[in-house]
Scaffold this motif. Structure first.
Motif, PDB file in Angstrom:
ATOM      1  N   LEU A   1     135.796  10.066  42.072  1.00  0.00           N
ATOM      2  CA  LEU A   1     134.851   9.553  43.066  1.00  0.00           C
ATOM      3  C   LEU A   1     134.044   8.378  42.510  1.00  0.00           C
ATOM      4  CD1 LEU A   1     133.621  12.900  44.640  1.00  0.00           C
ATOM      5  CD2 LEU A   1     135.098  11.171  45.692  1.00  0.00           C
ATOM      6  N   ALA A   2     133.699   8.429  41.237  1.00  0.00           N
ATOM      7  CA  ALA A   2     132.978   7.310  40.621  1.00  0.00           C
ATOM      8  C   ALA A   2     133.844   6.057  40.601  1.00  0.00           C
ATOM      9  CB  ALA A   2     132.542   7.682  39.204  1.00  0.00           C
ATOM     10  N   TRP A   3     135.135   6.207  40.327  1.00  0.00           N
ATOM     11  CA  TRP A   3     136.030   5.057  40.366  1.00  0.00           C
ATOM     12  C   TRP A   3     136.108   4.487  41.776  1.00  0.00           C
ATOM     13  CZ3 TRP A   3     138.175   1.833  37.044  1.00  0.00           C
ATOM     14  CH2 TRP A   3     138.236   2.207  35.699  1.00  0.00           C
ATOM     15  N   ARG A   4     136.116   5.349  42.778  1.00  0.00           N
ATOM     16  CA  ARG A   4     136.146   4.865  44.170  1.00  0.00           C
ATOM     17  C   ARG A   4     134.878   4.083  44.507  1.00  0.00           C
ATOM     18  NH1 ARG A   4     140.220   6.724  47.473  1.00  0.00           N
ATOM     19  NH2 ARG A   4     141.399   8.464  46.632  1.00  0.00           N
ATOM     20  N   ARG A   5     133.730   4.596  44.094  1.00  0.00           N
ATOM     21  CA  ARG A   5     132.467   3.875  44.336  1.00  0.00           C
ATOM     22  C   ARG A   5     132.455   2.539  43.615  1.00  0.00           C
ATOM     23  NH1 ARG A   5     130.328   9.036  43.333  1.00  0.00           N
ATOM     24  NH2 ARG A   5     129.754   8.370  41.250  1.00  0.00           N
ATOM     25  N   THR A   6     132.940   2.518  42.393  1.00  0.00           N
ATOM     26  CA  THR A   6     132.978   1.276  41.627  1.00  0.00           C
ATOM     27  C   THR A   6     133.930   0.273  42.275  1.00  0.00           C
ATOM     28  OG1 THR A   6     132.530   2.538  39.621  1.00  0.00           O
ATOM     29  CG2 THR A   6     133.395   0.317  39.336  1.00  0.00           C
ATOM     30  N   THR A   7     135.045   0.753  42.794  1.00  0.00           N
ATOM     31  CA  THR A   7     135.980  -0.123  43.489  1.00  0.00           C
ATOM     32  C   THR A   7     135.347  -0.707  44.744  1.00  0.00           C
ATOM     33  OG1 THR A   7     137.829   1.160  42.634  1.00  0.00           O
ATOM     34  CG2 THR A   7     138.275  -0.237  44.530  1.00  0.00           C
ATOM     35  N   LEU A   8     134.607   0.111  45.473  1.00  0.00           N
ATOM     36  CA  LEU A   8     133.922  -0.379  46.672  1.00  0.00           C
ATOM     37  C   LEU A   8     132.889  -1.438  46.297  1.00  0.00           C
ATOM     38  CD1 LEU A   8     133.341  -0.241  49.699  1.00  0.00           C
ATOM     39  CD2 LEU A   8     131.749   1.625  49.210  1.00  0.00           C
ATOM     40  N   ALA A   9     132.113  -1.182  45.254  1.00  0.00           N
ATOM     41  CA  ALA A   9     131.114  -2.157  44.811  1.00  0.00           C
ATOM     42  C   ALA A   9     131.783  -3.456  44.356  1.00  0.00           C
ATOM     43  CB  ALA A   9     130.267  -1.574  43.683  1.00  0.00           C
ATOM     44  N   SER A  10     132.894  -3.346  43.649  1.00  0.00           N
ATOM     45  CA  SER A  10     133.615  -4.543  43.211  1.00  0.00           C
ATOM     46  C   SER A  10     134.150  -5.326  44.405  1.00  0.00           C
ATOM     47  CB  SER A  10     134.768  -4.134  42.293  1.00  0.00           C
ATOM     48  OG  SER A  10     135.543  -5.242  41.948  1.00  0.00           O
ATOM     49  N   SER A  11     134.589  -4.625  45.421  1.00  0.00           N
ATOM     50  CA  SER A  11     135.083  -5.299  46.627  1.00  0.00           C
ATOM     51  C   SER A  11     133.965  -6.066  47.329  1.00  0.00           C
ATOM     52  CB  SER A  11     135.695  -4.279  47.585  1.00  0.00           C
ATOM     53  OG  SER A  11     136.793  -3.642  46.984  1.00  0.00           O
ATOM     54  N   VAL A  12     132.808  -5.464  47.404  1.00  0.00           N
ATOM     55  CA  VAL A  12     131.664  -6.143  48.033  1.00  0.00           C
ATOM     56  C   VAL A  12     131.288  -7.387  47.233  1.00  0.00           C
ATOM     57  CG1 VAL A  12     129.208  -5.909  48.564  1.00  0.00           C
ATOM     58  CG2 VAL A  12     130.786  -4.082  49.165  1.00  0.00           C
ATOM     59  N   VAL A  13     131.242  -7.264  45.929  1.00  0.00           N
ATOM     60  CA  VAL A  13     130.908  -8.411  45.077  1.00  0.00           C
ATOM     61  C   VAL A  13     131.952  -9.512  45.238  1.00  0.00           C
ATOM     62  CG1 VAL A  13     130.737  -9.171  42.669  1.00  0.00           C
ATOM     63  CG2 VAL A  13     129.562  -7.105  43.416  1.00  0.00           C
ATOM     64  N   ALA A  14     133.222  -9.145  45.286  1.00  0.00           N
ATOM     65  CA  ALA A  14     134.273 -10.145  45.440  1.00  0.00           C
ATOM     66  C   ALA A  14     134.162 -10.863  46.789  1.00  0.00           C
ATOM     67  CB  ALA A  14     135.646  -9.488  45.299  1.00  0.00           C
ATOM     68  N   VAL A  15     133.873 -10.125  47.851  1.00  0.00           N
ATOM     69  CA  VAL A  15     133.727 -10.753  49.167  1.00  0.00           C
ATOM     70  C   VAL A  15     132.539 -11.708  49.180  1.00  0.00           C
ATOM     71  CG1 VAL A  15     133.133 -10.283  51.576  1.00  0.00           C
ATOM     72  CG2 VAL A  15     134.933  -8.971  50.455  1.00  0.00           C
ATOM     73  N   LEU A  16     131.421 -11.279  48.604  1.00  0.00           N
ATOM     74  CA  LEU A  16     130.248 -12.159  48.551  1.00  0.00           C
ATOM     75  C   LEU A  16     130.508 -13.395  47.696  1.00  0.00           C
ATOM     76  CD1 LEU A  16     127.390  -9.527  48.301  1.00  0.00           C
ATOM     77  CD2 LEU A  16     128.029 -10.910  50.285  1.00  0.00           C
ATOM     78  N   ALA A  17     131.225 -13.217  46.593  1.00  0.00           N
ATOM     79  CA  ALA A  17     131.552 -14.365  45.738  1.00  0.00           C
ATOM     80  C   ALA A  17     132.498 -15.315  46.461  1.00  0.00           C
ATOM     81  CB  ALA A  17     132.178 -13.879  44.432  1.00  0.00           C
ATOM     82  N   LEU A  18     133.471 -14.777  47.192  1.00  0.00           N
ATOM     83  CA  LEU A  18     134.367 -15.632  47.975  1.00  0.00           C
ATOM     84  C   LEU A  18     133.600 -16.410  49.024  1.00  0.00           C
ATOM     85  CD1 LEU A  18     137.536 -13.461  48.612  1.00  0.00           C
ATOM     86  CD2 LEU A  18     137.442 -15.721  47.583  1.00  0.00           C
ATOM     87  N   ARG A  19     132.701 -15.743  49.672  1.00  0.00           N
ATOM     88  CA  ARG A  19     131.885 -16.410  50.698  1.00  0.00           C
ATOM     89  C   ARG A  19     131.100 -17.573  50.094  1.00  0.00           C
ATOM     90  NH1 ARG A  19     126.579 -14.128  52.940  1.00  0.00           N
ATOM     91  NH2 ARG A  19     126.071 -15.639  54.524  1.00  0.00           N
ATOM     92  N   GLN A  20     130.510 -17.328  48.936  1.00  0.00           N
ATOM     93  CA  GLN A  20     129.736 -18.369  48.269  1.00  0.00           C
ATOM     94  C   GLN A  20     130.631 -19.498  47.773  1.00  0.00           C
ATOM     95  OE1 GLN A  20     126.444 -18.351  48.216  1.00  0.00           O
ATOM     96  NE2 GLN A  20     126.324 -20.291  47.126  1.00  0.00           N
ATOM     97  N   ALA A  21     131.810 -19.143  47.258  1.00  0.00           N
ATOM     98  CA  ALA A  21     132.706 -20.160  46.713  1.00  0.00           C
ATOM     99  C   ALA A  21     133.267 -21.064  47.804  1.00  0.00           C
ATOM    100  CB  ALA A  21     133.852 -19.498  45.955  1.00  0.00           C
ATOM    101  N   LEU A  22     133.494 -20.518  48.979  1.00  0.00           N
ATOM    102  CA  LEU A  22     134.100 -21.296  50.059  1.00  0.00           C
ATOM    103  C   LEU A  22     133.070 -21.862  51.030  1.00  0.00           C
ATOM    104  CD1 LEU A  22     137.153 -19.016  50.804  1.00  0.00           C
ATOM    105  CD2 LEU A  22     137.102 -21.148  49.504  1.00  0.00           C
TER     106      LEU A  22
END
Length: 105
Positions: free
Chosen positions: A19-40
């Motif tokens: 479950l901790a890995w799932r939460r970490t994956t979700l957090a990483s996905s949110v960070v990646a989406v926000l970084a993509l938004r900022q980069a583009l």
């Protein structure tokens, strides 16, 4: 105090870790989406597109490692995290942090 033997009951620890890995994956996905938004966000230059591609690559590597670990933790007796997998996770996390600093500055 006795040392646990090979027939030790792991209890719920693998489930909590999964479950901790799932939460970490979700957090990483949110960070990646926000970084993509900022980069583009800019004019769509080749530098911005290259930055977005790097973000997607980092995110995919992290997802791959996390998914392998989650599947392994679903087994009855999971092994420890392999050093290469741990290194991949650390590199992905540090790379996203460095990219975030580059975008902010």
């Amino acid at each position: 105090m006795s040392v646990p033997g090979p027939d030790r009951d792991a209890g719920l620890q693998p489930e909590r870790t999964r479950l901790a890995w799932r939460r970490t994956t979700l957090a990483s996905s949110v960070v990646a989406v926000l970084a993509l938004r900022q980069a583009l966000r800019g004019s769509g230059s080749s530098t911005e597109i290259a930055g977005a591609a790097v973000i997607v690559l980092i995110w995919l590597v992290f997802l791959w490692v996390a998914h392998r670990r989650i599947r392994e933790l679903a087994t009855g007796r999971p092994r420890g995290l392999a050093p290469r997998s741990a290194l991949a996770v650390v590199v992905c996390t540090v790379a996203l942090a460095v990219f975030a600093m580059a975008v902010i500055l």
